[in-house]
Design a protein around this motif. Structure first.
Motif, mmCIF file in Angstrom:
data_model
loop_
_atom_site.group_PDB
_atom_site.id
_atom_site.type_symbol
_atom_site.label_atom_id
_atom_site.label_comp_id
_atom_site.label_asym_id
_atom_site.label_seq_id
_atom_site.Cartn_x
_atom_site.Cartn_y
_atom_site.Cartn_z
ATOM 1 N N THR A 138 28.801 15.260 43.908
ATOM 2 C CA THR A 138 28.172 14.524 42.930
ATOM 3 C C THR A 138 28.105 13.089 42.892
ATOM 4 N N GLY A 139 27.625 12.818 44.230
ATOM 5 C CA GLY A 139 27.389 11.386 44.325
ATOM 6 C C GLY A 139 26.013 10.716 44.070
ATOM 7 N N LEU A 140 25.488 9.987 44.817
ATOM 8 C CA LEU A 140 24.321 9.119 44.817
ATOM 9 C C LEU A 140 23.308 10.358 44.562
ATOM 10 N N GLY A 195 23.787 14.024 44.391
ATOM 11 C CA GLY A 195 24.080 15.131 43.806
ATOM 12 C C GLY A 195 24.008 15.040 42.341
ATOM 13 N N SER A 196 24.546 13.930 41.848
ATOM 14 C CA SER A 196 24.526 13.721 40.448
ATOM 15 C C SER A 196 23.053 13.816 39.680
ATOM 16 N N PRO A 197 22.219 12.911 40.109
ATOM 17 C CA PRO A 197 20.835 13.303 39.480
ATOM 18 C C PRO A 197 19.963 14.473 39.643
ATOM 19 N N MET A 198 20.505 15.210 40.999
ATOM 20 C CA MET A 198 20.100 16.466 41.109
ATOM 21 C C MET A 198 20.533 17.739 39.937
ATOM 22 N N VAL A 199 21.959 17.419 39.931
ATOM 23 C CA VAL A 199 22.516 18.343 38.618
ATOM 24 C C VAL A 199 21.726 18.073 37.624
ATOM 25 N N LYS A 200 21.610 16.746 36.931
ATOM 26 C CA LYS A 200 20.719 16.400 35.905
ATOM 27 C C LYS A 200 19.582 17.244 35.531
ATOM 28 N N HIS A 201 18.766 17.285 36.795
ATOM 29 C CA HIS A 201 17.480 18.027 36.782
ATOM 30 C C HIS A 201 17.795 19.418 36.220
ATOM 31 N N LEU A 202 19.024 20.037 36.779
ATOM 32 C CA LEU A 202 19.351 21.514 36.773
ATOM 33 C C LEU A 202 19.439 21.635 35.472
ATOM 34 N N LEU A 203 20.314 20.719 34.756
ATOM 35 C CA LEU A 203 20.991 20.808 33.385
ATOM 36 C C LEU A 203 19.669 20.823 32.622
ATOM 37 N N ARG A 254 35.249 15.852 45.527
ATOM 38 C CA ARG A 254 36.557 15.241 46.039
ATOM 39 C C ARG A 254 37.005 14.414 45.016
ATOM 40 N N THR A 255 36.285 13.526 44.504
ATOM 41 C CA THR A 255 36.862 12.499 43.544
ATOM 42 C C THR A 255 36.474 12.864 41.885
ATOM 43 N N LYS A 256 37.077 13.494 41.242
ATOM 44 C CA LYS A 256 36.671 13.885 39.784
ATOM 45 C C LYS A 256 35.875 12.744 38.994
ATOM 46 N N SER A 257 36.444 11.739 39.166
ATOM 47 C CA SER A 257 35.890 10.610 38.368
ATOM 48 C C SER A 257 34.065 10.399 38.547
ATOM 49 N N LYS A 258 33.694 11.017 39.548
ATOM 50 C CA LYS A 258 32.407 10.675 39.942
ATOM 51 C C LYS A 258 31.482 11.996 39.272
ATOM 52 N N ALA A 259 32.256 12.976 38.726
ATOM 53 C CA ALA A 259 31.615 14.036 38.030
ATOM 54 C C ALA A 259 31.624 13.868 36.448
ATOM 55 N N THR A 260 32.404 12.815 36.036
ATOM 56 C CA THR A 260 32.810 12.694 34.543
ATOM 57 C C THR A 260 31.626 12.788 33.677
ATOM 58 N N GLU A 261 30.441 12.243 34.247
ATOM 59 C CA GLU A 261 29.178 12.222 33.304
ATOM 60 C C GLU A 261 28.815 13.518 33.261
ATOM 61 N N THR A 274 25.927 22.678 48.152
ATOM 62 C CA THR A 274 26.706 21.684 48.745
ATOM 63 C C THR A 274 25.766 20.468 49.140
ATOM 64 N N ILE A 275 26.305 19.219 48.743
ATOM 65 C CA ILE A 275 25.378 18.162 49.245
ATOM 66 C C ILE A 275 26.592 17.072 49.460
ATOM 67 N N ILE A 276 27.566 16.893 50.369
ATOM 68 C CA ILE A 276 28.523 16.144 50.600
ATOM 69 C C ILE A 276 28.314 15.030 51.824
ATOM 70 N N GLY A 277 29.303 15.020 52.633
ATOM 71 C CA GLY A 277 29.324 14.005 53.391
ATOM 72 C C GLY A 277 29.081 14.068 54.847
ATOM 73 N N SER A 278 30.111 14.369 55.712
ATOM 74 C CA SER A 278 30.025 14.527 57.272
ATOM 75 C C SER A 278 29.809 15.888 57.581
ATOM 76 N N PRO A 279 29.762 16.376 58.783
ATOM 77 C CA PRO A 279 29.728 17.474 59.164
ATOM 78 C C PRO A 279 31.156 18.147 59.184
ATOM 79 N N ALA A 280 32.032 17.262 59.331
ATOM 80 C CA ALA A 280 33.701 17.710 59.049
ATOM 81 C C ALA A 280 33.926 17.950 57.746
ATOM 82 N N ASP A 281 33.299 17.369 56.887
ATOM 83 C CA ASP A 281 33.494 17.478 55.205
ATOM 84 C C ASP A 281 32.681 18.994 55.005
ATOM 85 N N VAL A 282 31.616 19.187 55.630
ATOM 86 C CA VAL A 282 30.772 20.623 55.314
ATOM 87 C C VAL A 282 31.870 21.545 55.957
#
Length: 297
Positions: A12-14, A16-24, A35-42, A66-74
């Protein structure tokens, strides 16, 4: 795809967050994890349901994105102890929209299939602006029927949605996209630097060159930011370096030489060395400007 299907969204970063808003806004029920819950607060305040792990999201969702970071994160997100594969339901559809390795997309597709799930890779282009405006370009690899079934989901935040071929094809297409941006952006930055050194007003300059044969997305979106000294990220240098590294790795595996891409990656590594990796990828201008000043001295 009906709106009674629960969507699981991880990242839910730069972007992911607006993409989820479109779904809502479109009426979908969305479960989220980051990974950081505060980024999903809104998003939680807007009605999303929070789960602590990717496995928990998968266990409570019909479609997991999923829309996250590096290949290792995926890799960790899908195959870790608390990953999606260990939590998903049979019949689930998995969608990775991260820019990652084509080989990893193929691996996820194979493992998902062994567990009764389906997978498509669907990286995006258009940056934060495209995510906010719902105009992303989406490049899809996997099974065509599965891709067609989730088209309504993609249409909430994408405008140019193209099926490219089997698993990994979306990621290969995204590599072509990033290679093209890399070459285009160095031309944009050098053109602006030339204009500045020649004493031209950059905004006036852009009125001419952005409407002619040089016209491109980077001139329309990033060049005006450079002209006003705005290096805030719609897509960070750090993420771009990651993508260019993947592209060079894939090119090497194909015994393909891409000297222009290699040069641009080295310039971006210089930006990271300057401690500016969190800036937008238009910060390429800064390192070229620095090199110009060194040559002057």
């Amino acid at each position: 795809m009906t709106k009674d299907k629960a969507i699981g969204w991880i990242g839910t970063g730069l972007m992911g967050s607006p993409m989820v808003k479109h779904l809502l806004n479109a009426g979908y029920k969305v479960n989220v994890q980051n990974r950081t819950k505060s980024k999903a607060t809104e998003l939680i305040e807007l009605g999303c349901t929070w789960f602590d792990t990717p496995a928990e999201v998968a266990a409570n969702s019909d479609v997991i994105v999923t829309i996250i970071g590096s290949p290792a994160d995926v890799e960790e997100c899908y195959f870790g102890q608390e990953g999606i594969i260990n939590g998903m339901k049979s019949g689930a559809i998995l969608i990775d929209m991260t820019t990652t390795k084509p080989s990893l997309a193929i691996k996820i597709a194979e493992v998902a299939g062994m567990h009764g799930a389906q997978f498509i890779d669907a990286p995006v282009s258009g940056g934060e602006v495209g995510a906010i405006n719902g105009t992303l370009s989406i490049m899809i690899g996997g099974d065509k029927a599965v891709a067609d079934s989730v088209l309504p989901l993609f249409e909430t935040f994408g405008k140019n949605i193209v099926f490219q071929g089997p698993a990994g094809s979306g990621q290969h297409t995204k590599m072509c996209n990033q290679i093209t941006i890399a070459g285009t952006l160095i031309g944009v930055c050098e053109g602006l630097l030339y204009g500045f050194k020649a004493g031209l007003d950059l905004n006036t300059l852009l009125q001419s060159i952005s409407k002619g044969a040089a016209g491109c997305w980077s001139l329309d979106i990033l060049a005006p930011k450079i002209a006003k000294g705005d290096y805030s990220p719609g897509f960070t240098v750090n993420n771009f370096v990651k993508d260019l590294g993947i592209a060079l790795e894939e090119a090497e595996a194909m015994r393909l030489s891409l000297p222009g891409l290699a040069l641009v990656k080295q310039l971006y590594l210089s930006i990271q060395a300057m401690g500016k990796g969190t800036l937008g990828n238009q910060a390429l201008y800064l390192v070229l400007e620095k090199l110009s000043n060194l040559n002057k001295n």
